[in-house]
Design a protein around this motif. Structure first.
Motif, mmCIF file in Angstrom:
data_model
loop_
_atom_site.group_PDB
_atom_site.id
_atom_site.type_symbol
_atom_site.label_atom_id
_atom_site.label_comp_id
_atom_site.label_asym_id
_atom_site.label_seq_id
_atom_site.Cartn_x
_atom_site.Cartn_y
_atom_site.Cartn_z
ATOM 1 N N TYR A 237 -6.657 -6.360 0.862
ATOM 2 C CA TYR A 237 -5.958 -5.087 0.678
ATOM 3 C C TYR A 237 -4.626 -5.046 1.430
ATOM 4 C CZ TYR A 237 -5.867 0.025 0.085
ATOM 5 O OH TYR A 237 -5.555 1.322 -0.270
ATOM 6 N N GLY A 238 -4.420 -6.026 2.319
ATOM 7 C CA GLY A 238 -3.169 -6.042 3.076
ATOM 8 C C GLY A 238 -3.213 -5.245 4.366
ATOM 9 N N ALA A 239 -4.399 -4.714 4.694
ATOM 10 C CA ALA A 239 -4.520 -3.938 5.931
ATOM 11 C C ALA A 239 -4.594 -4.856 7.135
ATOM 12 C CB ALA A 239 -5.749 -3.030 5.878
ATOM 13 N N ARG A 240 -4.940 -6.127 6.893
ATOM 14 C CA ARG A 240 -4.859 -7.144 7.938
ATOM 15 C C ARG A 240 -4.010 -8.273 7.399
ATOM 16 N NH1 ARG A 240 -9.502 -7.063 11.594
ATOM 17 N NH2 ARG A 240 -10.724 -5.222 11.139
ATOM 18 N N ARG A 241 -3.297 -8.929 8.287
ATOM 19 C CA ARG A 241 -2.381 -9.971 7.850
ATOM 20 C C ARG A 241 -3.107 -11.314 7.812
ATOM 21 N NH1 ARG A 241 3.260 -9.697 7.543
ATOM 22 N NH2 ARG A 241 3.112 -7.616 8.426
ATOM 23 N N ALA A 242 -3.229 -11.880 6.624
ATOM 24 C CA ALA A 242 -3.939 -13.141 6.465
ATOM 25 C C ALA A 242 -3.205 -14.254 7.204
ATOM 26 C CB ALA A 242 -4.047 -13.484 4.987
#
Lengths: 512, 325
Positions: free
Chosen positions: A316-321
């Motif tokens: 979802y982009g809430a954490r940066r991979a």
């Protein structure tokens, strides 16, 4: 594990320890309880069953001295008592362990346990005595590995629950009320909790146990009282003699099977909507790849801490991979949540209240939180259009009460979840990520949410569902990924795997 | 607009504020008679309220979003100094009075954006970031002014902003315009909705796709901008730029916003309440001065009012929760 030695037989003769009769509780404009009876015997596990909003929480708050009943009486040892405040409840030997654990993170275990009744002489706390007693209580709970001097904030949820329990015991509680204690625990910790409950009852303590898990009640409970719409509909049923179907019927007032909607099957040529490749997030999870096609529901099964929620949040982009790619409709997603939402992704987070809702804002503003800018003319809000769109969803999803103007705080868990789903229905999603969509949702609303999720998929959405309840994943999803220790260890159609196999895989990775 | 219980809450709160204001006026009239109720006195009262009022509108947004800006007083001081340096005044003589206005607004906005960038992108707690700005802006103002008071001698500027329009000073009209614009911005625009969402539950707002960092930057920019507008008004009223302008203004502003009913924890803000809060404090000061009451007593009374208002707020909040359970 299932120790078939029901205390039932010998208890028939025992006097009830606690009796509540005709309890009524009125709040301004609402009658939360309308005649509840409860009778608890020493040494039994008495389960309190009821849907969200049935009045269970209000009832236990009355027992805990947090609320005063409008009418009715409470008897302890057949003597009428009043419980004006929480301190009085503890003095009477009634201890309550709330769902939101009320321990102080910054204090030590011993300090927490003696909070409010510190062992002190002339204002100076007697630390060594407190530590000694704490050690004894923790030993009794089978947790002598927890040091009395440890700061509570450093303990996991299960440990905090032990501290909460230890506090109850330090007060010589004769009645322990537990509000959904297993909700925050993984299966191993649940086992331990059950063992402790059995030991408590063996010592003659009465336990009032609230849980949504019928299976758990079967394993643990002696008798059941069912509450519906603020009234007792069945009291003191023996667990062993009451079929689950009957319980569900009593709770809902209608026969509801744990039914999952039919799976129409995903078309062979359905286009992949979400493609995740080699996604990783530091030490949390590694090399996760998955594809979700239009109309498909993919379930992620795994324990708390396995990385399943983090996988959703990273997609979802809430954490940066740290590495890997996410493609939506063939286009690579970059940037944070706002980019994902703009591309047509939606997330219903695990913690509805803290991550999902504006509790003190009306329902319609919660529903349009992702789309109000689209309804607006330039920067000018169009609240009329927002309310109309929200109202439409409220009716379609049978959200109750059917008003869009009530604050989100006043809704039950199931209806809050519906409001979150409505948010993404209004926004129009191609990919929907659902983290524990039925946690804290009662049986009746569950099936509604299941069919709602299926309907979304039928309309062409790609759906990922994370759940700790394996039957839910297997029953709802077309395809199942098993997540263990930050890796996807299995990926197959849901029909090709059963609960046992999933459980095995899930457990294997969790052994250190 | 909202459900029954939610509607009665704010209405009741506003009623209480109006009642407090009316009571103060009655006390004013009873104790000083014509001196309080005269046109001259009311005009002075409003002119004094106007500067604090404009800055309070910006602060209402920041606090509604769950933030705080301690630097507004210093930034106002810095803006008055920068906009009244000799070189600015020369430019203003050549090009027009708007150079002074533009300079003040630019200084305010720039300082606000620095605050916003530190809070949003640097993840510095708002309290610390704006406390640092409070110190730094005041220091910079002292450096520029050399601890001197800089008289404004650009007559077109003074003529414009010291004029009376429809019987009221220009700066009072500025307050009216800013307050009305602020009300619409908070209640009728996407900007306002984002502000309430960020303050009510930042995580939920973020997960719903709202760009909360960018919005935070804008919010502090807005607060800085209102401090810049306040600087123009202070320059007009005192006809001088000084590094001591706006000292402790942040306290009056925060007090007015909170007394007005905006939640310090964020998630609920009211422009009407802020305006009433500003008027209550200005009227209080005015009545005390007219009665020759010591300013220390005045300060104590202010403190009591702030505590009383917060206690009332909590009582209301508890009552609302009880009704909605």
């Amino acid at each position: 594990m299932v120790d078939v030695d029901p205390h039932g037989a010998e208890q028939q003769v025992k006097q009830p320890l606690l009796r509540m009769r005709g309890i009524v509780k009125e709040f301004p404009g609402a009658r939360a309880l309308d005649g509840v009876d409860l009778e608890v015997r020493p040494g039994e596990v008495h389960c309190l069953l009821g849907q969200n909003g049935a009045g269970k929480s209000t009832l236990i708050k009355i027992l805990a001295g947090a609320h005063q009943p409008t009418a009715g009486e409470v008897l302890l040892d057949e003597k009428q008592v009043t419980i004006p405040d929480p301190v009085a409840a503890l003095r009477l030997g009634i201890a309550t362990i709330y769902q939101e654990l009320d321990v102080v993170d910054g204090l030590t275990v011993a300090e927490n346990i003696y909070l409010g009744h510190e062992l002190a002489r002339g204002g100076v706390t007697r630390r060594s005595e407190a530590a000694r007693n704490t050690r004894a209580i923790l030993k009794r709970l089978g947790h002598s590995e927890i040091s009395p001097h440890r700061e509570v904030g450093s303990l996991p949820a299960a440990g905090k629950q032990i501290v909460s329990l230890a506090r109850a015991l330090s007060r010589d509680a004769r009645v322990v009320v537990m509000d959904e204690p297993s909700a925050v625990l993984d299966s191993e910790e649940v086992e331990n909790l059950h063992r402790i409950v059995r030991e408590l009852t063996a010592d003659g303590v009465a336990v009032v146990y609230i849980s949504h898990r019928l299976e758990e009640i079967r394993q643990l409970g002696d008798r059941i009282t069912v509450i519906k719409d603020g009234r007792t509909v069945a009291t003191s049923l023996a667990v062993a003699d009451t079929p689950t179907d009957d319980l569900i019927k009593l709770m809902t007032g209608r026969a509801v099977e744990y039914a999952f909607p039919e799976r129409p099957g995903v078309a062979e040529d359905a286009a992949p909507v979400l493609e995740v490749e080699g996604l990783a997030l530091g030490d949390v999870f590694k090399d996760v790849s998955l594809t979700v096609r239009a109309g498909e529901i993919v379930g992620l099964a795994g324990l708390v801490g396995s990385g399943r929620s983090e996988i959703l949040e990273t997609i979802y982009g809430a954490r940066r991979a740290t590495s890997g790619t996410v493609r939506l409709g063939g286009k690579r997603l970059r940037g944070g949540v706002d980019a994902a939402v703009a591309a047509g992704m939606g997330l219903c987070p695990e913690e509805r209240k803290s991550q999902g809702l504006l509790l003190d804002e009306p329902v319609y503003r919660n529903i349009t939180l992702s789309s109000f800018a689209r309804f607006a003319h330039g920067s000018w809000l169009d609240e009329k259009a927002e309310r109309a769109a929200a109202q439409e969803q409220v009716e379609a999803l049978e959200l109750r009460p059917a008003s869009v103007d009530r604050n989100a705080r006043t809704l039950s868990g199931g209806n809050q979840q519906k409001a979150l789903l409505a948010r993404w229905l209004v926004h129009g999603c191609r990919v929907l990520l659902l983290d524990e969509p039925t946690r804290g949702v009662d049986v009746g609303a569950r099936s509604e949410i299941y069919s709602l999720i299926r309907r979304l998929a039928d309309d062409g959405a790609a759906v990922i569902v994370v759940s700790s309840e394996i039957p839910e994943v297997l029953g709802l999803a077309d395809r199942v990924l098993v997540i263990s220790d930050g890796r996807a260890v299995h990926d197959s159609p849901a029909d090709d795997i059963d609960e046992h196999a999933v459980l095995d895989m899930v457990m294997e990775g969790s052994v250190p | 607009m909202r459900g029954r219980s939610a509607l009665s809450g704010p209405a009741l709160r506003m009623g209480g504020l109006v009642l407090a204001l009316v009571l103060l006026c009655v006390v004013g009239i009873v104790t000083t008679g014509g001196r309080f109720a005269s046109v001259g006195n009311i005009t002075t009262l409003l002119a004094l309220a106007a500067t604090t009022g404009v800055v309070s509108i910006g602060m209402t947004f920041v606090i509604t979003a769950g933030g705080i800006d301690l630097s507004v007083g210093s930034v106002l001081g810095l803006a008055t100094v920068w906009a009244s340096t000799l070189s600015t005044q020369y430019l203003a003589e050549d090009y027009g009075w708007w150079v002074i206005v533009l300079t003040a607004l630019a200084v305010g906005l720039a300082a606000g954006l620095v605050n916003g960038a530190l809070v949003a992108y640097g993840k510095v707690p708002a309290f610390m970031a704006t406390l640092a700005m409070l110190a730094a802006a005041r220091g910079l103002a002292e450096l520029i002014a050399g601890r001197q008071t800089q008289l404004v001698e650009v007559d077109p500027f003074l003529d414009t902003f010291r004029a009376d329009v429809l019987g009221l000073p220009m700066i009072v009209w500025i307050f009216v315009v800013v307050a009305v614009a602020g009300w619409f911005l908070l209640n009728r625009t996407t900007f306002g909705r984002r502000t309430v969402a960020v303050g009510g539950n930042p995580e939920a707002a973020r997960l719903a796709g709202i760009k909360i960092k960018r919005h935070t930057l804008y919010l502090y920019g807005l607060a800085g901008l209102t401090a810049g507008i306040g600087a123009v008004m202070a320059l007009a009223r005192t006809t001088a730029g000084s590094s001591t302008n706006g000292t402790l203004l942040e306290l009056d502003v925060i007090a007015a916003v909170v007394v007005g009913g905006t939640l310090l924890a964020g998630g609920r803000g009211t422009i009407t309440g802020t305006v009433l809060g500003v008027l209550i404090f200005s009227t209080l000061t005015n009545v005390f001065i007219l009665n020759n009451i010591d300013s220390s007593v005045q300060a104590i009374t202010k403190g009591v009012i702030i505590v009383g208002a917060v206690l009332l707020q909590q009582w209301f909040a508890a009552r609302e929760k009880a009704t909605s359970t």
